[in-house]
Scaffold this motif. Structure first.
Motif, PDB file in Angstrom:
ATOM      1  N   CYS A 114       0.824  -1.206   0.000  1.00  0.00           N
ATOM      2  CA  CYS A 114       0.000   0.000   0.000  1.00  0.00           C
ATOM      3  C   CYS A 114       0.858   1.257   0.000  1.00  0.00           C
ATOM      4  O   CYS A 114       1.706   1.438   0.867  1.00  0.00           O
ATOM      5  N   LEU A 115       0.628   2.124  -0.982  1.00  0.00           N
ATOM      6  CA  LEU A 115       1.451   3.331  -1.071  1.00  0.00           C
ATOM      7  C   LEU A 115       0.898   4.477  -0.240  1.00  0.00           C
ATOM      8  O   LEU A 115       1.503   5.538  -0.189  1.00  0.00           O
ATOM      9  N   CYS A 134      -7.110   5.296   1.267  1.00  0.00           N
ATOM     10  CA  CYS A 134      -7.051   4.405   0.102  1.00  0.00           C
ATOM     11  C   CYS A 134      -7.348   5.163  -1.191  1.00  0.00           C
ATOM     12  O   CYS A 134      -8.241   5.999  -1.254  1.00  0.00           O
ATOM     13  N   MET A 135      -6.582   4.881  -2.254  1.00  0.00           N
ATOM     14  CA  MET A 135      -6.923   5.470  -3.546  1.00  0.00           C
ATOM     15  C   MET A 135      -7.461   4.435  -4.524  1.00  0.00           C
ATOM     16  O   MET A 135      -7.726   4.739  -5.684  1.00  0.00           O
ATOM     17  N   GLY A 136      -7.611   3.214  -4.058  1.00  0.00           N
ATOM     18  CA  GLY A 136      -8.279   2.197  -4.877  1.00  0.00           C
ATOM     19  C   GLY A 136      -7.435   1.636  -5.999  1.00  0.00           C
ATOM     20  O   GLY A 136      -7.955   1.261  -7.042  1.00  0.00           O
ATOM     21  N   CYS A 137      -6.115   1.550  -5.789  1.00  0.00           N
ATOM     22  CA  CYS A 137      -5.242   1.055  -6.865  1.00  0.00           C
ATOM     23  C   CYS A 137      -5.248  -0.465  -6.963  1.00  0.00           C
ATOM     24  O   CYS A 137      -4.849  -1.015  -7.964  1.00  0.00           O
ATOM     25  N   ARG A 138      -5.655  -1.123  -5.886  1.00  0.00           N
ATOM     26  CA  ARG A 138      -5.790  -2.580  -5.831  1.00  0.00           C
ATOM     27  C   ARG A 138      -4.455  -3.318  -5.905  1.00  0.00           C
ATOM     28  O   ARG A 138      -4.390  -4.482  -6.263  1.00  0.00           O
ATOM     29  N   TYR A 139      -3.376  -2.628  -5.546  1.00  0.00           N
ATOM     30  CA  TYR A 139      -2.086  -3.308  -5.488  1.00  0.00           C
ATOM     31  C   TYR A 139      -2.063  -4.294  -4.320  1.00  0.00           C
ATOM     32  O   TYR A 139      -1.362  -5.299  -4.361  1.00  0.00           O
ATOM     33  N   MET A 141      -4.448  -6.256  -3.592  1.00  0.00           N
ATOM     34  CA  MET A 141      -5.051  -7.486  -4.105  1.00  0.00           C
ATOM     35  C   MET A 141      -4.043  -8.273  -4.936  1.00  0.00           C
ATOM     36  O   MET A 141      -4.037  -9.498  -4.937  1.00  0.00           O
ATOM     37  N   ILE A 142      -3.193  -7.542  -5.676  1.00  0.00           N
ATOM     38  CA  ILE A 142      -2.145  -8.193  -6.458  1.00  0.00           C
ATOM     39  C   ILE A 142      -1.178  -8.913  -5.515  1.00  0.00           C
ATOM     40  O   ILE A 142      -0.726 -10.021  -5.783  1.00  0.00           O
ATOM     41  N   PHE A 151     -12.651  -5.957  -3.692  1.00  0.00           N
ATOM     42  CA  PHE A 151     -12.931  -4.589  -4.141  1.00  0.00           C
ATOM     43  C   PHE A 151     -14.343  -4.522  -4.692  1.00  0.00           C
ATOM     44  O   PHE A 151     -14.773  -5.415  -5.419  1.00  0.00           O
TER      45      PHE A 151
ATOM     46  N   TRP B  70      -5.935  -6.221 -11.880  1.00  0.00           N
ATOM     47  CA  TRP B  70      -5.359  -5.257 -12.824  1.00  0.00           C
ATOM     48  C   TRP B  70      -5.614  -5.752 -14.242  1.00  0.00           C
ATOM     49  O   TRP B  70      -5.218  -6.844 -14.607  1.00  0.00           O
ATOM     50  N   LYS B  74      -4.036  -0.968 -16.791  1.00  0.00           N
ATOM     51  CA  LYS B  74      -2.757  -0.987 -16.088  1.00  0.00           C
ATOM     52  C   LYS B  74      -1.744  -1.837 -16.838  1.00  0.00           C
ATOM     53  O   LYS B  74      -0.608  -1.445 -17.013  1.00  0.00           O
ATOM     54  N   LEU B 129      -8.269   3.900 -10.963  1.00  0.00           N
ATOM     55  CA  LEU B 129      -8.314   4.005  -9.504  1.00  0.00           C
ATOM     56  C   LEU B 129      -9.754   3.984  -9.008  1.00  0.00           C
ATOM     57  O   LEU B 129     -10.634   4.593  -9.604  1.00  0.00           O
ATOM     58  N   GLY B 130      -9.962   3.301  -7.892  1.00  0.00           N
ATOM     59  CA  GLY B 130     -11.298   3.269  -7.310  1.00  0.00           C
ATOM     60  C   GLY B 130     -11.661   4.583  -6.667  1.00  0.00           C
ATOM     61  O   GLY B 130     -12.799   5.039  -6.710  1.00  0.00           O
ATOM     62  N   LYS B 131     -10.676   5.232  -6.055  1.00  0.00           N
ATOM     63  CA  LYS B 131     -10.908   6.505  -5.369  1.00  0.00           C
ATOM     64  C   LYS B 131      -9.879   7.512  -5.864  1.00  0.00           C
ATOM     65  O   LYS B 131      -8.933   7.860  -5.157  1.00  0.00           O
ATOM     66  N   ASN B 134      -8.240  10.479  -4.004  1.00  0.00           N
ATOM     67  CA  ASN B 134      -7.196  10.294  -2.996  1.00  0.00           C
ATOM     68  C   ASN B 134      -5.816  10.144  -3.615  1.00  0.00           C
ATOM     69  O   ASN B 134      -4.869   9.753  -2.946  1.00  0.00           O
TER      70      ASN B 134
END
Lengths: 289, 409
Positions: A114-115, A134-139, A141-142, A151, B70, B74, B129-131, B134
């Motif tokens: 998580c960044l 959270c910005m929802g990048c889903r890293y 989950m990876i 998500f 992804w 991406k 991005l989901g959000k 942010n």
């Protein structure tokens, strides 16, 4: 019927808690002392698959109650609407129920990924998700070896859904709601004490459990620990996962960054100086206009 | 510097404020070109889909799922696209650090390409991005996830965009005719170049390092601890192949912009770039071979994924490498272009393999991008080409800078 059963579990739960020496209300009073990771021990031999932990979890976290029933051979998965799922596996030792949810790793891959530190390993042990970061990048989950974070793809303001070990209850000194509801197969406590308790159960019932605790070393150790009467691969556990921590896999790369930042510019500057010809120097020295 | 090219920019040396900007915004040239006729409808559909995506959530447009989170935006626009933008750091290294003047005529267009690529891939990221509101969390505030590879990549992305803008900025100053600013900006070039190359080595490899924690999720033929190094080395020939490919197109489309001297130099440039590509591919192949032997996955070769792996290695690394070697030895510029196209396909294949195809290759539900994802992906690239064209036809990128600016270099 299920209510009676639940009450029955509750009374047993009190015994369970005394066994492992956890005092639910007292866990917060020693906040000044060094906090150690807490976790949950799941005894799959004791679980009867009643799903009350699933219902309690859904109710506590404002999620829809799961309606599907547990069936052997049908894999129920956690989802963006379900934080935990109990599955049944047919084995030579009879049907065995296994609970799936976040493992709360000691060194979580999701938190390292998580960044924004939205995924966060608390000092009490639970791995929590903080929405405002959270910005929802889903890293996450990876990276998660257990495929835990889920998500909500259908939402315009999506959430990551996963078990947080009822962190808000834990900091108030309460037990996670699943542990409180169950009392027969789930036990909350300091991870160190849970391992001791699991070892004790294995030693005292040699015919019942295999001499392995899933979660003791997988992925560098997890907060959730599993006792099982059969080998772990027979009850749906991924036994190909490494025993060392996942964030350690990126350590080499991350450690090389500062040296690259010092060495590469120095090298480039050196070459730049070395290749400077008289001609280019002349041009530079010349007046501009 | 011939006086004809000088004329193109001479009328811009005294811009009259807003009037100048407005006149520059107006399209030039014919509207009904094949490119416009194809690209405009796609862009319109793509933009509608982007609005739809923000209105109804990611799942309404994209096929990504819980196991393969992804997808194309991406895996293709970001992970693959950045490799193709690698030409900028390789060429700035050759021109500004090694001072090989021969490549000077193509360095600006490559940096512009790289800059636009990064801008638009950052845009693709926002869509995914989901959000997205942010997105500034890792940059401002106390939310530094400093132990995250993605944190590093995000920062390097952002800083590299700035570095590339600085590298390109003298062209903007020449377009606006501001000599003073031009002098300052030109002085910053070498610093930006050194900073930019350092950032590039780190984030090109960083994009590979993103997948290091997905150890059991990526097929063992593609997962190894050397992904970052393989990504970095392959970005060298990926970027240069894109330079060759893009150059062969701009040479035709913008033929009137390029002067005779540069046109003749092109052949020599492509020829030596082919040589660099060939050797970089050889190094890459050697590393892949070492990794393969080290991994001891011989038994996996005789599986479906194994054939796929062999296709990538033989058909899209060894074959174009051989073509590059041959094109260099025979000075065959057309062969170089063919090799470049095959290499580009190969890089797309490699990056998609790591990020999508071999990622959870064993999953019950495979990820296949929806048509809407594909349209949005293409839209992003088309808008980028539109802006690229707009800049090329206004700023001195392919054509020579005005006389006053040349003395500064």
């Amino acid at each position: 019927m299920s209510l009676n059963r639940r009450d029955f579990f509750k009374t047993i739960g009190i015994t369970g808690m005394t066994i492992i020496g956890v005092n639910a209300s007292g866990s917060n009073s020693s906040a000044d002392e060094k906090t150690e990771f807490h976790g949950i021990l799941f005894d799959s031999f004791a679980c009867v698959g009643c799903q009350s932990c699933e219902l309690a979890c859904a109710e506590t976290h404002g999620l829809p109650a799961p309606e599907d029933e547990i069936k052997s051979g049908v894999l129920r998965k956690t989802s963006e609407k379900q934080r935990c799922a109990v599955n049944s596996y047919s084995t030579p030792q009879g049907d065995i129920f296994v609970r799936n949810q976040c493992m709360h790793c000691n060194e979580p891959a999701c938190a390292a990924a998580c960044l924004t530190q939205a995924m966060y390993k608390t000092k009490e042990g639970p791995v929590i998700w903080r929405e405002n970061k959270c910005m929802g990048c889903r890293y996450c989950m990876i990276s998660c070896p257990f495929d835990v974070p889920k998500f909500d793809y259908s939402s315009t303001n999506p959430k990551i859904q996963k078990c947080d070990m009822c962190y808000d209850r834990i900091i108030k000194g309460e037990q996670p709601v699943c542990v409180e509801t169950c009392g027969v197969a789930l036990f909350y406590g300091a991870r160190r004490e849970l391992i001791a308790e699991a070892r004790k159960r294995i030693a005292e019932n040699p015919g019942v459990y295999v001499d392995k605790i899933y979660g003791e070393s997988v992925a560098g150790g997890t907060g959730y620990l599993y006792l099982s009467p059969v080998q772990h691969n027979e009850i749906g556990f991924n036994t190909t996962l490494q025993n060392s921590s996942y964030p350690a896999l990126t350590k080499g790369f991350l450690y090389s960054v500062p040296s690259v930042f010092v060495l590469v510019p120095t090298l480039l500057l050196g070459i730049h100086e070395a290749t400077k010809s008289n001609k280019s120097k002349q041009i530079k020295d010349e007046d501009y206009e | 510097m011939s006086s004809t090219t000088y004329l193109i920019t001479s009328d811009k040396e005294s811009p009259a404020g807003w009037k100048f900007f407005l006149s520059e915004l107006k399209p030039r040239g014919k509207w009904f070109t094949p490119f416009n006729i194809i690209s405009i409808p796609i862009i319109i559909v793509g933009l509608v889909l982007i609005v739809y995506r923000f209105w109804n959530g990611l799942g309404s447009v994209s096929n990504v799922n819980q196991e393969i989170p992804w997808g194309l935006w991406k895996g293709f626009n970001v992970v693959t696209g950045v490799a193709f933008a690698g030409g900028a750091y390789v060429l700035t290294f050759i021109v500004y650090i090694l001072k090989v003047d021969k490549y000077h005529s193509i360095v600006r267009v490559t940096v512009l390409n790289g800059f636009l690529a990064y801008m638009f891939y950052a845009g693709a990221l926002v869509l995914d991005l989901g959000k997205p509101w942010n997105i500034f969390n890792p940059i401002i505030g106390n939310n530094f996830g400093a132990n995250s590879v993605l944190f590093l990549v995000a920062w390097h992305f952002m800083l590299y965009i700035v570095a590339q803008l600085v590298e390109f900025s003298p062209a903007i100053a020449e377009w606006l005719g501001s000599r003073r600013i031009h002098k300052i900006l030109s002085g910053m070039t070498i610093g930006a170049v050194i900073f930019g190359i350092t950032l590039s080595t780190l984030h090109q490899s960083g994009l590979g390092a993103l997948f290091l924690m997905a150890k059991e999720k990526i097929h063992p033929l593609w997962y190894n601890e050397f992904i970052p190094i393989l990504f970095l080395v392959s970005s060298v020939f990926a970027g240069l192949s894109m330079v060759i490919f893009e150059g062969s197109i701009s040479q035709r489309v913008f033929a009137d912009k390029i002067n005779k001297k540069d046109k003749e130099a092109r052949k020599g440039i492509v020829n030596t770039l082919s040589k660099i590509c060939a050797f970089a591919m050889f190094a890459y192949l050697f590393m892949q071979l070492l990794v393969f032997i080290h991994g001891q996955h011989y038994n996996l070769l005789n599986t479906k994924m194994g054939y796929w792996y062999l296709l990538e290695m033989v058909g899209f690394v060894i074959f174009p490498m051989a073509l590059y070697f041959r094109s260099y030895l025979t000075s065959n510029i057309n062969l170089s272009r063919i090799a470049a196209i095959i290499t580009i396909v190969g890089i797309i294949l490699n990056r998609l393999n790591v990020s999508i195809i071999a990622f959870r290759w064993d999953a019950a539900v495979r990820y296949v991008p929806s048509w809407m994802e594909v349209v949005v992906s293409i839209t992003i690239i088309l808008i980028q080409i539109w802006i690229f064209r707009w800049v090329i036809s206004r700023m001195p990128v392919l054509n020579e800078p005005p006389k006053w600016a040349i003395n500064g270099h």
